[in-house]
Design a protein around this motif. Sequence first.
Motif, PDB file in Angstrom:
ATOM      1  N   LEU A 199      -8.949  -9.718 -25.040  1.00 14.86           N
ATOM      2  CA  LEU A 199      -9.103  -9.440 -26.466  1.00 14.86           C
ATOM      3  C   LEU A 199      -7.846  -8.768 -26.994  1.00 14.86           C
ATOM      4  N   LEU A 200      -7.301  -9.314 -28.066  1.00 12.17           N
ATOM      5  CA  LEU A 200      -6.122  -8.751 -28.717  1.00 12.17           C
ATOM      6  C   LEU A 200      -6.458  -8.454 -30.170  1.00 12.17           C
ATOM      7  N   ILE A 201      -5.902  -7.365 -30.702  1.00  9.14           N
ATOM      8  CA  ILE A 201      -6.099  -7.040 -32.105  1.00  9.14           C
ATOM      9  C   ILE A 201      -4.761  -6.706 -32.765  1.00  9.14           C
ATOM     10  N   ALA A 202      -4.694  -6.907 -34.068  1.00  7.34           N
ATOM     11  CA  ALA A 202      -3.557  -6.494 -34.888  1.00  7.34           C
ATOM     12  C   ALA A 202      -4.116  -5.950 -36.195  1.00  7.34           C
ATOM     13  N   ARG A 203      -3.603  -4.811 -36.639  1.00  5.23           N
ATOM     14  CA  ARG A 203      -4.132  -4.158 -37.840  1.00  5.23           C
ATOM     15  C   ARG A 203      -3.148  -4.249 -38.996  1.00  5.23           C
ATOM     16  N   GLN A 204      -3.706  -4.303 -40.185  1.00  2.00           N
ATOM     17  CA  GLN A 204      -2.908  -4.326 -41.400  1.00  2.00           C
ATOM     18  C   GLN A 204      -2.087  -3.044 -41.514  1.00  2.00           C
ATOM     19  N   ASP A 205      -0.818  -3.214 -41.884  1.00  2.00           N
ATOM     20  CA  ASP A 205       0.058  -2.071 -42.159  1.00  2.00           C
ATOM     21  C   ASP A 205      -0.175  -1.660 -43.605  1.00  2.00           C
ATOM     22  N   GLN A 206      -0.937  -0.593 -43.808  1.00  2.00           N
ATOM     23  CA  GLN A 206      -1.318  -0.199 -45.154  1.00  2.00           C
ATOM     24  C   GLN A 206      -0.204   0.501 -45.914  1.00  2.00           C
ATOM     25  N   THR A 207       0.936   0.760 -45.237  1.00  2.00           N
ATOM     26  CA  THR A 207       2.095   1.307 -45.946  1.00  2.00           C
ATOM     27  C   THR A 207       2.916   0.213 -46.600  1.00  2.00           C
ATOM     28  N   ASP A 208       2.643  -1.029 -46.223  1.00  3.85           N
ATOM     29  CA  ASP A 208       3.364  -2.164 -46.800  1.00  3.85           C
ATOM     30  C   ASP A 208       2.646  -2.616 -48.066  1.00  3.85           C
ATOM     31  N   PRO A 209       3.374  -2.856 -49.165  1.00  3.96           N
ATOM     32  CA  PRO A 209       2.710  -3.270 -50.406  1.00  3.96           C
ATOM     33  C   PRO A 209       2.110  -4.668 -50.339  1.00  3.96           C
ATOM     34  N   GLY A 210       2.560  -5.483 -49.373  1.00  6.33           N
ATOM     35  CA  GLY A 210       2.009  -6.813 -49.209  1.00  6.33           C
ATOM     36  C   GLY A 210       0.959  -6.835 -48.123  1.00  6.33           C
ATOM     37  N   LEU A 211       0.759  -8.010 -47.537  1.00 11.21           N
ATOM     38  CA  LEU A 211      -0.175  -8.154 -46.419  1.00 11.21           C
ATOM     39  C   LEU A 211       0.642  -8.312 -45.150  1.00 11.21           C
ATOM     40  N   ALA A 212       0.886  -7.195 -44.489  1.00 12.99           N
ATOM     41  CA  ALA A 212       1.673  -7.182 -43.259  1.00 12.99           C
ATOM     42  C   ALA A 212       0.838  -6.551 -42.157  1.00 12.99           C
ATOM     43  N   PHE A 213       1.152  -6.929 -40.923  1.00 13.38           N
ATOM     44  CA  PHE A 213       0.381  -6.456 -39.773  1.00 13.38           C
ATOM     45  C   PHE A 213       1.305  -5.809 -38.741  1.00 13.38           C
ATOM     46  N   GLY A 214       0.747  -4.831 -38.043  1.00 15.31           N
ATOM     47  CA  GLY A 214       1.450  -4.231 -36.946  1.00 15.31           C
ATOM     48  C   GLY A 214       1.433  -5.139 -35.725  1.00 15.31           C
ATOM     49  N   PRO A 215       1.994  -4.653 -34.609  1.00 15.00           N
ATOM     50  CA  PRO A 215       2.051  -5.490 -33.404  1.00 15.00           C
ATOM     51  C   PRO A 215       0.678  -5.731 -32.809  1.00 15.00           C
ATOM     52  N   TRP A 216       0.568  -6.833 -32.081  1.00 18.60           N
ATOM     53  CA  TRP A 216      -0.666  -7.128 -31.355  1.00 18.60           C
ATOM     54  C   TRP A 216      -0.822  -6.151 -30.197  1.00 18.60           C
ATOM     55  N   CYS A 217      -2.061  -5.782 -29.937  1.00 14.03           N
ATOM     56  CA  CYS A 217      -2.381  -4.864 -28.848  1.00 14.03           C
ATOM     57  C   CYS A 217      -3.513  -5.473 -28.030  1.00 14.03           C
ATOM     58  N   ARG A 218      -3.298  -5.599 -26.742  1.00 12.12           N
ATOM     59  CA  ARG A 218      -4.360  -6.090 -25.866  1.00 12.12           C
ATOM     60  C   ARG A 218      -5.283  -4.928 -25.543  1.00 12.12           C
ATOM     61  N   VAL A 219      -6.551  -5.056 -25.922  1.00  8.60           N
ATOM     62  CA  VAL A 219      -7.495  -3.930 -25.792  1.00  8.60           C
ATOM     63  C   VAL A 219      -8.627  -4.223 -24.809  1.00  8.60           C
ATOM     64  N   GLY A 220      -8.668  -5.400 -24.238  1.00 10.54           N
ATOM     65  CA  GLY A 220      -9.747  -5.713 -23.318  1.00 10.54           C
ATOM     66  C   GLY A 220      -9.525  -7.031 -22.627  1.00 10.54           C
TER      67      GLY A 220
END
Length: 412
Positions: free
Chosen positions: A391-412
């Motif tokens: 399982l991998l997740i990536a979260r929205q970077d809420q400091t960016d005014p557009g729709l940008a995401f941080g790096p993917w993270c393997r969580v499981g």
Amino acid sequence: MARRGRMEADRGVTSSAAAVPGSEIAAAADGGSAARSWLRLGRDGRLTAYASCADGLVRWTESAPGSDIWHGPDLFPVEGWAGRFTLAQDSNGFVWFAGTRHREGAPGGRELIIATQYQTGRPLGDWRAVGNPFPERKREQGRAPGQDHSQGHGQDPGQEQAGAESGAPLPPPGDPIVLPDGTGALHILSTRFGVGARGRTRRADGAWANWADYQGKWVRGAVVPLVTAQGRAEFLVTFRGGASYWGQDMPGSDFRWLGRMKADAVEGTYSAYETGAGTGTYFWRHPADGGVIAYRPQARPGVAPALMPLGGAGGVGPVDVARTRIGGYDCTVLLQRGAEGYPEIAAYPTEGEQYGTWWAPVGDRCAGLPALSPDARGAVTIAMIDMDGGLLIARQDQTDPGLAFGPWCRVG
């Protein structure tokens, strides 16, 4: 109860010794066993991801809201598990699951089952059988003219009927759908080509009603459910060339037929989301190029319902949908598995399909469909199962005014 790897059970963190091999999770996801919208936010602010394998249901859970440490994969075995499942979440945050299991002695050798997760991270309740709405193995007789709202409105039943009357066995039922409304009632819906759509309701007091017939003899695929924030439930019964539209007048009322629509769609690509107060938008893929089409059966006053193209040509399966604020505007976010097997994302002002969309890849190749959900902070979170079953997740970077995401993270 859930079964975890030894290290996870001892330490309470994601285990490298998973309860089920990742290859089995990936194979099930790639084989279409993953539920739509399989990433869910619990009332305690933690996200949970769900998948399937040959032995039952698989689950990963955030250890804390917004954390990159997750528990799982946890396996919940189901005897006779048929592999596919669907899920829904009610206003209390309970997650309801519907699936099918094989059981000797059941009508047709199979029965519909449901289970509930009442709290994030807690064990599931028992799987309970709700019966089989299609116990007859032989071909059912056609209804009298005018009784089936799917016939004669964008669908050509002649060719379908010829096949059904050839003596060939009917195909297996579509995936059961669980649909909780705002009164605490729970609706189970299932379909079978050549028979139609049928549903059964468990009222808030726990009493079960008999199976009801929602017609649609030439139905293709599962019904497409939607529950509004006010708790009113509705669904589409899809067939070749269109769909019938059913809904409640208010939460808890009986479903009634609300109309039909004409539309060509790729079977099994429907999804739905509330995009306005009490208003749902349905999405599917056009067979010409696989592009996404949006449609609102209940359009705003003065606006006729219309088919609205949203790009995404070449994508497969249903899109997952969420809403978030981008640059201060309420926007609808779509996530799909693209033509090359990579997650792709698009966004547009909510109910502003006329502005169009631009799709962008956001990750590596995934097994099955990716999913998305807001997290505890309201950040859009994308989840995918990689080709190894992780399982991998990536979260929205809420400091960016557009729709940008941080790096993917393997969580499981």
